[in-house]
Design a protein around this motif. Structure first.
Motif, PDB file in Angstrom:
ATOM      1  N   LYS A 112      -1.026  -4.467  14.921  1.00  0.00           N
ATOM      2  CA  LYS A 112      -1.924  -3.142  15.070  1.00  0.00           C
ATOM      3  C   LYS A 112      -1.559  -2.253  13.725  1.00  0.00           C
ATOM      4  O   LYS A 112      -0.799  -2.045  13.196  1.00  0.00           O
ATOM      5  N   VAL A 113      -2.920  -2.029  13.198  1.00  0.00           N
ATOM      6  CA  VAL A 113      -3.076  -1.414  12.023  1.00  0.00           C
ATOM      7  C   VAL A 113      -3.622   0.123  12.030  1.00  0.00           C
ATOM      8  O   VAL A 113      -4.778   0.020  12.631  1.00  0.00           O
ATOM      9  N   LEU A 114      -3.112   0.976  11.412  1.00  0.00           N
ATOM     10  CA  LEU A 114      -3.668   2.416  11.339  1.00  0.00           C
ATOM     11  C   LEU A 114      -4.261   2.787   9.908  1.00  0.00           C
ATOM     12  O   LEU A 114      -3.716   2.484   8.989  1.00  0.00           O
ATOM     13  N   THR A 115      -5.721   3.178  10.099  1.00  0.00           N
ATOM     14  CA  THR A 115      -6.132   3.464   8.892  1.00  0.00           C
ATOM     15  C   THR A 115      -6.841   5.042   8.912  1.00  0.00           C
ATOM     16  O   THR A 115      -6.803   5.371   9.899  1.00  0.00           O
ATOM     17  N   VAL A 116      -7.094   5.435   7.691  1.00  0.00           N
ATOM     18  CA  VAL A 116      -7.736   6.632   7.388  1.00  0.00           C
ATOM     19  C   VAL A 116      -9.291   6.700   8.071  1.00  0.00           C
ATOM     20  O   VAL A 116      -9.852   5.468   7.854  1.00  0.00           O
ATOM     21  N   PRO A 117      -9.534   7.421   8.941  1.00  0.00           N
ATOM     22  CA  PRO A 117     -11.089   7.546   9.461  1.00  0.00           C
ATOM     23  C   PRO A 117     -12.071   7.129   8.410  1.00  0.00           C
ATOM     24  O   PRO A 117     -12.158   8.060   7.515  1.00  0.00           O
ATOM     25  N   GLY A 118     -12.765   6.078   8.857  1.00  0.00           N
ATOM     26  CA  GLY A 118     -13.828   5.607   7.959  1.00  0.00           C
ATOM     27  C   GLY A 118     -13.661   4.943   6.859  1.00  0.00           C
ATOM     28  O   GLY A 118     -14.239   4.679   5.865  1.00  0.00           O
ATOM     29  N   LYS A 119     -12.245   4.773   6.480  1.00  0.00           N
ATOM     30  CA  LYS A 119     -11.571   4.141   5.211  1.00  0.00           C
ATOM     31  C   LYS A 119     -10.738   2.780   5.430  1.00  0.00           C
ATOM     32  O   LYS A 119     -10.321   2.564   6.572  1.00  0.00           O
ATOM     33  N   ASP A 120     -10.649   1.960   4.711  1.00  0.00           N
ATOM     34  CA  ASP A 120      -9.646   1.040   4.854  1.00  0.00           C
ATOM     35  C   ASP A 120      -8.381   1.041   4.488  1.00  0.00           C
ATOM     36  O   ASP A 120      -7.489  -0.025   4.385  1.00  0.00           O
ATOM     37  N   ALA A 121      -7.983   2.395   3.993  1.00  0.00           N
ATOM     38  CA  ALA A 121      -6.731   2.693   3.562  1.00  0.00           C
ATOM     39  C   ALA A 121      -5.730   2.731   4.722  1.00  0.00           C
ATOM     40  O   ALA A 121      -5.725   3.368   5.692  1.00  0.00           O
ATOM     41  N   ILE A 122      -4.733   1.836   4.504  1.00  0.00           N
ATOM     42  CA  ILE A 122      -3.616   1.813   5.506  1.00  0.00           C
ATOM     43  C   ILE A 122      -2.573   2.883   5.650  1.00  0.00           C
ATOM     44  O   ILE A 122      -1.743   3.254   4.654  1.00  0.00           O
ATOM     45  N   LEU A 123      -2.588   3.488   6.645  1.00  0.00           N
ATOM     46  CA  LEU A 123      -1.785   4.347   7.023  1.00  0.00           C
ATOM     47  C   LEU A 123      -0.236   3.876   7.741  1.00  0.00           C
ATOM     48  O   LEU A 123       0.629   4.495   7.548  1.00  0.00           O
ATOM     49  N   GLY A 124      -0.413   2.895   8.230  1.00  0.00           N
ATOM     50  CA  GLY A 124       0.746   2.114   8.931  1.00  0.00           C
ATOM     51  C   GLY A 124       0.564   0.912   9.561  1.00  0.00           C
ATOM     52  O   GLY A 124      -0.548   0.750   9.882  1.00  0.00           O
ATOM     53  N   ALA A 125       1.393   0.048  10.042  1.00  0.00           N
ATOM     54  CA  ALA A 125       1.275  -1.249  10.436  1.00  0.00           C
ATOM     55  C   ALA A 125       2.430  -1.480  11.500  1.00  0.00           C
ATOM     56  O   ALA A 125       3.486  -1.207  11.114  1.00  0.00           O
TER      57      ALA A 125
END
Length: 593
Positions: free
Chosen positions: A153-166
């Motif tokens: 499971k990967v969390l990203t910035v809304p609308g972007k592919d920048a990873i917040l956490g995995a």
């Protein structure tokens, strides 16, 4: 053996082969003479070391469990290397321990590993996010090994592919998390992971599948329509003979080159017919103030060479009698219907309120300038802020589908709109009217350029009689968002929205005489007024830090994606992505962001 636990759900009995009781650990920092020297320790008995592993004595360094909140062998090894290098080469070397991308692995069966922010943390801290996931049952290697259980499971910035956490649960999760640690450390997004070949069949393919789930949820609708149109032209021999290969080739090039070639065919963005200046109208003399970056960025200023009025003879509006007041009530109706509590816009609903928006835009176009000049300064500021925001909404609606306001060629500097009988660009409204004439830098918290990085769009029109309260509320909302302002006290960094970089000089109007900033040699002259403005709209602790601490300033990357409202999906789904939100956004740490 049975463990009996007492929790919120009452008493539970858990059976197992053995019972492991984890009581925690206490740093073994006693008996080395540290007390006699006066080396500082924390309330929990750990040695107090900074991010360079230095104690309060510059020649004494500490690392590992005895000084770190992260009691892992891998973090201890990293700290030991930095402490050794800094001790030997100081002051030439300043190797800083980075807490942003530390992998956590619990070696149970199945293993649990994570890096960065978890979904629970995002919800608790009020950080918006999207979730992309891949079940291990979809991985061929996991299936053949009989270990087809678990999830990535990967969390990203809304609308972007920048990873917040995995987070990964499953066999070998500790091995798989390394790819996400590397990605977060070096700013690699899911798009690049998706474009990287992974060996088949391996468990690492789960990272590619999770990235693919993100990509499917963010396929640009406009590009798909271009592909559909191109294939339709190819299938139709009649159209191919009529158009030759030029249009089809231009469409294909537009798909491949991101729409650049298509722009060359279609020209600049479109102004709504009802907002175009009359052919007889005079245009604003001069250009927007030079030396300040506009919201379009360099690419918009460099694009296109045409100038002058956009209206042609068959596009002229019949000149109507001047209006005495703008139709602000119709604009209020639009905002209440389409703007959510985060300041995002439901552009689908905006289509249903096109007539109300049109009524307001037409009314500001035909407003009598004599009436305007009789207004108070606050009424005039409110008028221009409302005009800017309404014209931006109308322009996005006219040019849909767009993924970013920057997809509309010349939106700030070329497209002209009728305001009080005069043709003006959005750039001229912002820089010549609001900043040049009225000199109020607070408008940067009020006008909205239809981008996620901009100030939130207010769900009500601005009014002169309550403008100060509205502007203060806008500033507090903007600065409470860690994507626009955050303090990392441990690293000594204050992170600001790019708006304060582009328009920092504007805040000299009204915020240049704060002694807490003008007298401090650590604050640059350019940044002092913006810092003074920020300090007045944040909580007491942040204000005290800004006024007294020694820190560096870093500007965040601006998010140009469209400020589109997204409906939340069911938990655990990846299409469409789920957007999390919370109440206390100001509590988010830089690591979470």
């Amino acid at each position: 053996k049975v463990a009996i636990t007492q929790g919120e759900d009452g008493q539970q009995r858990i059976s197992g082969d053995e019972i492991l009781i984890a009581l925690g650990r206490t740093p073994n920092a006693q008996g080395f003479g540290l007390e006699e020297l006066g080396v500082r320790t924390t309330p929990k008995g750990a040695i107090d070391a900074d991010q360079f592993q230095r104690t309060n004595f510059p020649n004494i360094y500490a690392c590992g469990d005895v000084s770190s909140a992260f009691q892992f062998t891998h973090t201890a090894g990293d700290q030991a290397w930095r402490a050794a290098v800094n001790a030997i080469l100081s002051p030439l070397s300043h190797q800083k321990f980075d807490t942003r991308c530390i992998p956590w692995t619990t070696f149970t069966d199945p293993e649990v590993a994570r890096v960065g922010m978890s979904e629970a943390e995002a919800i608790h801290r009020g950080i918006p996010y999207e979730v992309s996931r891949c079940d291990m049952a979809e991985n061929d290697r996991a299936v053949t090994e009989g270990e087809d259980y678990g999830v990535v499971k990967v969390l990203t910035v809304p609308g972007k592919d920048a990873i917040l956490g995995a987070s990964i649960v499953g066999p070998h999760a500790g091995e798989l998390i390394g790819e996400y640690v590397l990605a977060m450390k070096h700013g690699i997004g899911l798009n690049k992971i998706l474009g990287t070949i992974h060996a088949y069949p391996t468990l690492s393919e789960s990272s590619v599948r999770a990235a693919g789930a993100w990509k499917r949820a963010h396929v640009p609708a406009g590009r798909l329509r271009m592909v559909e149109r191109y294939t339709s032209i190819r299938r139709s021999r009649a159209k191919s003979r009529l158009l030759g290969g030029s249009l089809a080739a231009a469409l294909l090039a537009g798909i491949v080159l991101g729409g650049c070639a298509l722009e060359a065919v279609t020209g600049r963005g479109k102004v709504p017919e009802y907002a175009k200046p009359n052919q007889q109208s005079s245009t604003m003399e001069g250009s927007a103030s030079s030396g300040l970056a506009d919201r379009s960025g360099p690419s918009d200023q460099a694009s296109g060479s045409n100038s002058g009025s956009l209206a042609t003879a068959d596009q002229q509006l019949v000149t109507s009698p001047p209006d005495q007041q703008p139709a602000t009530g119709r604009y209020a109706e639009v905002l209440a219907a389409v703007v959510d509590d985060q300041g995002l816009v439901d552009y689908g609903a905006l289509k249903d309120h096109r007539e109300a928006l049109k009524a307001y835009v037409v009314s500001i176009g035909s407003l009598d300038p004599i009436v305007y000049k009789a207004w108070s300064r606050n009424d005039q500021i409110a008028f221009w802020c409302n005009a800017y925001n309404a014209l931006t909404l109308a322009t996005v609606l006219e040019n849909e589908p767009v993924d970013s306001i920057k997809d509309i060629k010349g939106v700030w500097t070329k497209l002209q709109f009728q305001v009080m009988g005069t043709g003006l660009t959005l750039d001229q409204i912002e820089k010549d009217k609001l900043i040049g004439e009225l000199k109020d830098p607070r408008i940067h918290m009020a006008i909205n350029c239809a981008s996620m990085g901009c100030a939130p769009l207010r769900a009500e029109p601005y009014e002169g009689k309550q403008l100060d309260a509205q502007f203060d509320d806008q500033a507090r909302r903007f600065l409470a968002d860690p994507r626009r302002f955050s303090i990392d006290a441990k690293a000594g960094v204050v992170r600001l929205s790019k708006i304060f970089d582009w328009f920092g000089a504007d805040f000299a109007n009204g915020y240049s005489d704060d002694p807490a900033f003008t007298r401090s040699p650590s604050k640059k002259k350019k940044e002092a007024p913006a810092l003074a403005f920020i300090a007045r709209h944040v909580d007491a602790a942040d204000r005290a830090y800004l006024e007294t601490a020694d820190y560096t300033i870093s500007y965040m990357k601006y998010d140009w994606s469209l400020n589109r409202h997204r409906q939340p999906s069911a938990p655990g789904s990846s299409e469409p992505p789920r957007v999390g939100s919370g109440e206390d956004a100001s509590a988010a740490t830089d690591e979470a962001k």
